[in-house]
Design a protein around this motif. Structure first.
Motif, short mmCIF file in Angstrom:
data_model
loop_
_atom_site.label_atom_id
_atom_site.label_comp_id
_atom_site.label_asym_id
_atom_site.label_seq_id
_atom_site.Cartn_x
_atom_site.Cartn_y
_atom_site.Cartn_z
N LYS A 28 0.82 -1.22 0.00
CA LYS A 28 0.00 0.00 0.00
C LYS A 28 0.86 1.27 0.00
O LYS A 28 0.64 2.17 -0.80
CB LYS A 28 -0.93 -0.01 1.22
N SER A 29 1.81 1.33 0.91
CA SER A 29 2.70 2.50 1.00
C SER A 29 3.58 2.59 -0.24
O SER A 29 3.87 3.69 -0.73
CB SER A 29 3.56 2.44 2.26
N THR A 30 4.00 1.43 -0.75
CA THR A 30 4.80 1.41 -1.98
C THR A 30 3.99 1.95 -3.15
O THR A 30 4.52 2.69 -4.00
CB THR A 30 5.27 -0.02 -2.28
N LEU A 31 2.71 1.62 -3.20
CA LEU A 31 1.84 2.13 -4.25
C LEU A 31 1.81 3.66 -4.21
O LEU A 31 1.89 4.32 -5.25
CB LEU A 31 0.42 1.57 -4.09
N PHE A 32 1.73 4.22 -3.00
CA PHE A 32 1.72 5.68 -2.88
C PHE A 32 3.04 6.28 -3.36
O PHE A 32 3.04 7.27 -4.11
CB PHE A 32 1.47 6.10 -1.43
N LYS A 33 4.14 5.66 -2.96
CA LYS A 33 5.44 6.17 -3.39
C LYS A 33 5.54 6.18 -4.92
O LYS A 33 5.96 7.17 -5.54
CB LYS A 33 6.57 5.34 -2.81
N GLU A 34 5.17 5.07 -5.54
CA GLU A 34 5.26 4.96 -7.00
C GLU A 34 4.26 5.89 -7.69
O GLU A 34 4.53 6.40 -8.78
CB GLU A 34 5.03 3.51 -7.43
N LEU A 35 3.12 6.12 -7.06
CA LEU A 35 2.14 7.07 -7.59
C LEU A 35 2.73 8.48 -7.65
O LEU A 35 2.60 9.19 -8.65
CB LEU A 35 0.88 7.05 -6.72
N GLY A 40 4.61 13.03 -10.39
CA GLY A 40 5.57 14.11 -10.25
C GLY A 40 6.73 14.04 -11.23
O GLY A 40 7.67 14.83 -11.13
N ASN A 41 6.65 13.06 -12.16
CA ASN A 41 7.74 12.86 -13.12
C ASN A 41 9.10 12.76 -12.42
O ASN A 41 10.09 13.37 -12.84
CB ASN A 41 7.76 14.00 -14.15
N GLY A 42 9.11 12.01 -11.31
CA GLY A 42 10.34 11.79 -10.57
C GLY A 42 10.55 12.74 -9.40
O GLY A 42 11.44 12.52 -8.58
N ASN A 43 9.74 13.79 -9.31
CA ASN A 43 9.86 14.75 -8.21
C ASN A 43 9.08 14.23 -7.00
O ASN A 43 7.86 14.36 -6.93
CB ASN A 43 9.32 16.11 -8.64
N MET A 44 9.79 13.67 -6.02
CA MET A 44 9.14 13.08 -4.86
C MET A 44 8.58 14.12 -3.89
O MET A 44 7.85 13.78 -2.96
CB MET A 44 10.12 12.16 -4.13
N ASN A 45 8.91 15.39 -4.11
CA ASN A 45 8.36 16.46 -3.28
C ASN A 45 6.89 16.74 -3.59
O ASN A 45 6.27 17.61 -2.97
CB ASN A 45 9.16 17.74 -3.45
N LYS A 46 6.33 16.00 -4.54
CA LYS A 46 4.93 16.16 -4.89
C LYS A 46 4.00 15.41 -3.93
O LYS A 46 2.77 15.54 -4.02
CB LYS A 46 4.68 15.69 -6.32
N GLY A 47 4.58 14.61 -3.03
CA GLY A 47 3.75 13.85 -2.10
C GLY A 47 4.34 13.79 -0.72
O GLY A 47 5.56 13.75 -0.54
N LEU A 61 11.24 2.64 1.92
CA LEU A 61 10.85 3.39 0.72
C LEU A 61 11.77 4.59 0.55
O LEU A 61 11.48 5.70 1.02
CB LEU A 61 9.38 3.83 0.83
N ASN A 62 12.86 4.38 -0.11
CA ASN A 62 13.87 5.42 -0.30
C ASN A 62 13.33 6.59 -1.13
O ASN A 62 12.69 6.40 -2.16
CB ASN A 62 15.09 4.83 -1.01
N GLY A 63 13.58 7.80 -0.67
CA GLY A 63 13.18 8.99 -1.40
C GLY A 63 11.81 9.54 -1.06
O GLY A 63 11.47 10.66 -1.46
N LEU A 64 11.01 8.77 -0.33
CA LEU A 64 9.67 9.22 0.02
C LEU A 64 9.75 10.31 1.09
O LEU A 64 10.50 10.20 2.06
CB LEU A 64 8.84 8.03 0.55
N VAL A 65 8.97 11.38 0.93
CA VAL A 65 8.93 12.46 1.92
C VAL A 65 7.94 12.05 3.02
O VAL A 65 6.78 11.73 2.73
CB VAL A 65 8.49 13.79 1.27
N VAL A 66 8.41 12.07 4.27
CA VAL A 66 7.63 11.52 5.38
C VAL A 66 7.57 12.51 6.54
O VAL A 66 8.55 13.21 6.83
CB VAL A 66 8.26 10.19 5.88
N ALA A 67 6.42 12.56 7.20
CA ALA A 67 6.27 13.28 8.47
C ALA A 67 5.73 12.27 9.48
O ALA A 67 4.77 11.55 9.19
CB ALA A 67 5.32 14.45 8.32
N LYS A 68 6.36 12.21 10.66
CA LYS A 68 5.95 11.23 11.66
C LYS A 68 5.05 11.87 12.72
O LYS A 68 5.36 12.93 13.26
CB LYS A 68 7.19 10.61 12.31
N ALA A 69 3.92 11.21 12.98
CA ALA A 69 2.95 11.72 13.95
C ALA A 69 2.51 10.60 14.88
O ALA A 69 1.44 10.03 14.72
CB ALA A 69 1.75 12.31 13.22
#
Length: 359
Positions: A28-35, A40-47, A61-69
């Motif tokens: 599921k999380s991998t699907l979001f990363k790949e989405l 974003g055409n490779g721009n991971m700052n879009k998510g 998931l390398n490169g994914l932008v994450v906030a921990k709550a």
């Protein structure tokens, strides 16, 4: 002013709220990363993926932008930043990973509110806030409010877990099994009722070399196929979408997920590829406008409301514990709020001080 208008189908996938459910570690999380990588055409700052409670599905998931709550207050801090300062990020989609954990930290927040109000430890959600369903209602209210704050400014991608349940329907002699949410149904409906796409991931196992051993059939696992379900007329998989012509299921991948939704949008909108591209640009700008409006509202100044809130703070502050007093002082100092003349204070910030002092 007209009280009605002709609806026009939105064409950007981020204009819709997505709810993706599946077993743990199914992708599921991998699907979001790949989405995000794709749109974003490779721009991971879009998510942005908000990792909630004890969830840590982002670790590999390398490169994914994450906030921990891990707590409700930390979640609110993240939402505040997203809503109040939308120009400080490039996010198109926000993922809530997982909604199961979101309801858990909301439940813990209700326990905190109960203890603060009644000076006693709450034994269960059913008894929270003096029972009669008040605790559950408060949990749903907390979650619903924060989803509403994000929705419209960003595309929402909610992630949840599944389990098999026995379903007993009126008029049917026997129950059947359905792959559906692992949440209590009243909690799940807070997300599902607002979602435009409810996609559920299942796993098909290919058993080969089957033979009978001691009266039992045994075989080897030849492989597995992961499916994303959008519709299931047999009701074995709980899923659904607002689009009449969406495909029943596709193999799990970001390409297939996007392709299924974009095909359904094209069919529903009746627009050409060129028209869809033009409309997407318009919808992106519309979200930016909505985000700016919400930011202004969140930073709004209501002098009449401020006067009321300031009086509440002055009344309740002396009775608060040391930790709460310190937090209230920090809010007042950071935002230069003077209780004697609160007219120009940011109302939402003064409200935070009142919330900390809630009975």
């Amino acid at each position: 002013m007209a009280l009605w208008s002709t609806n026009e189908v939105k064409v950007d996938v981020a204009s819709y709220m997505h709810y993706v459910r599946g077993l743990k570690k199914v992708g599921k999380s991998t699907l979001f990363k790949e989405l995000i990588k794709k749109i974003g055409n490779g721009n991971m700052n879009k998510g942005l993926l908000i990792s909630l409670g004890d969830e840590d599905g982002y670790k590999a998931l390398n490169g994914l932008v994450v906030a921990k709550a891990p707590t409700w207050s930390e979640f609110i801090e993240i939402v505040d930043e997203l809503v109040e300062n939308p120009k400080e990020n490039e996010f198109t989609f926000i993922a809530l990973d997982t909604v199961d954990e979101l309801f858990q930290i909301a439940t813990e927040e209700v326990f905190r509110l109960h203890k603060k109000k009644y000076n006693e430890v709450c034994e269960s959600l059913n008894s929270a806030l003096k029972g009669y369903g008040a605790g559950r209602a408060k949990v749903k209210e907390l979650v619903r409010e924060q989803v509403a704050r994000l929705k419209g400014s960003y595309g929402l991608f909610c992630i949840g877990h599944t389990k098999l349940r026995d379903v007993n329907e009126k008029g049917m002699a026997e129950a059947y099994q359905q792959l559906t949410t692992s949440l209590p149904f009243d909690f799940d409906s807070v997300i599902a009722d607002k979602a435009d796409i409810i996609a559920t991931i299942s796993i098909d196992k290919d058993v080969i070399d089957v033979e009978e051993v001691n009266g039992k059939k045994v075989g080897s696992l030849g492989g597995i196929t992961r499916w994303i379900h959008f519709r299931d007329d047999n009701f074995n998989v709980d899923c659904g979408a607002r689009f009449a012509d969406i495909v029943d299921k596709v193999e799990l991948s970001a390409d297939n997920y996007l392709g299924a939704i974009e095909d359904a949008i094209k069919s529903a909108s009746g627009k050409s590829e060129t028209e869809i591209l033009e409309k997407k640009e318009i919808e992106v700008k519309e979200r930016e406008v909505i985000a700016e409006q919400k930011a202004e509202e969140s930073k709004g100044v209501d002098s009449i409301e401020n006067a009321k809130l300031a009086e509440i703070v002055k009344t309740k502050f002396p009775k608060a514990d040391a930790e709460t007093k310190a937090k209230v002082k920090e809010i007042l100092t950071t935002n230069d709020i003077k209780l004697g003349s609160p007219e120009d204070a940011i109302t939402s910030e003064l409200q935070k001080a009142v919330d900390l002092l809630a009975d």
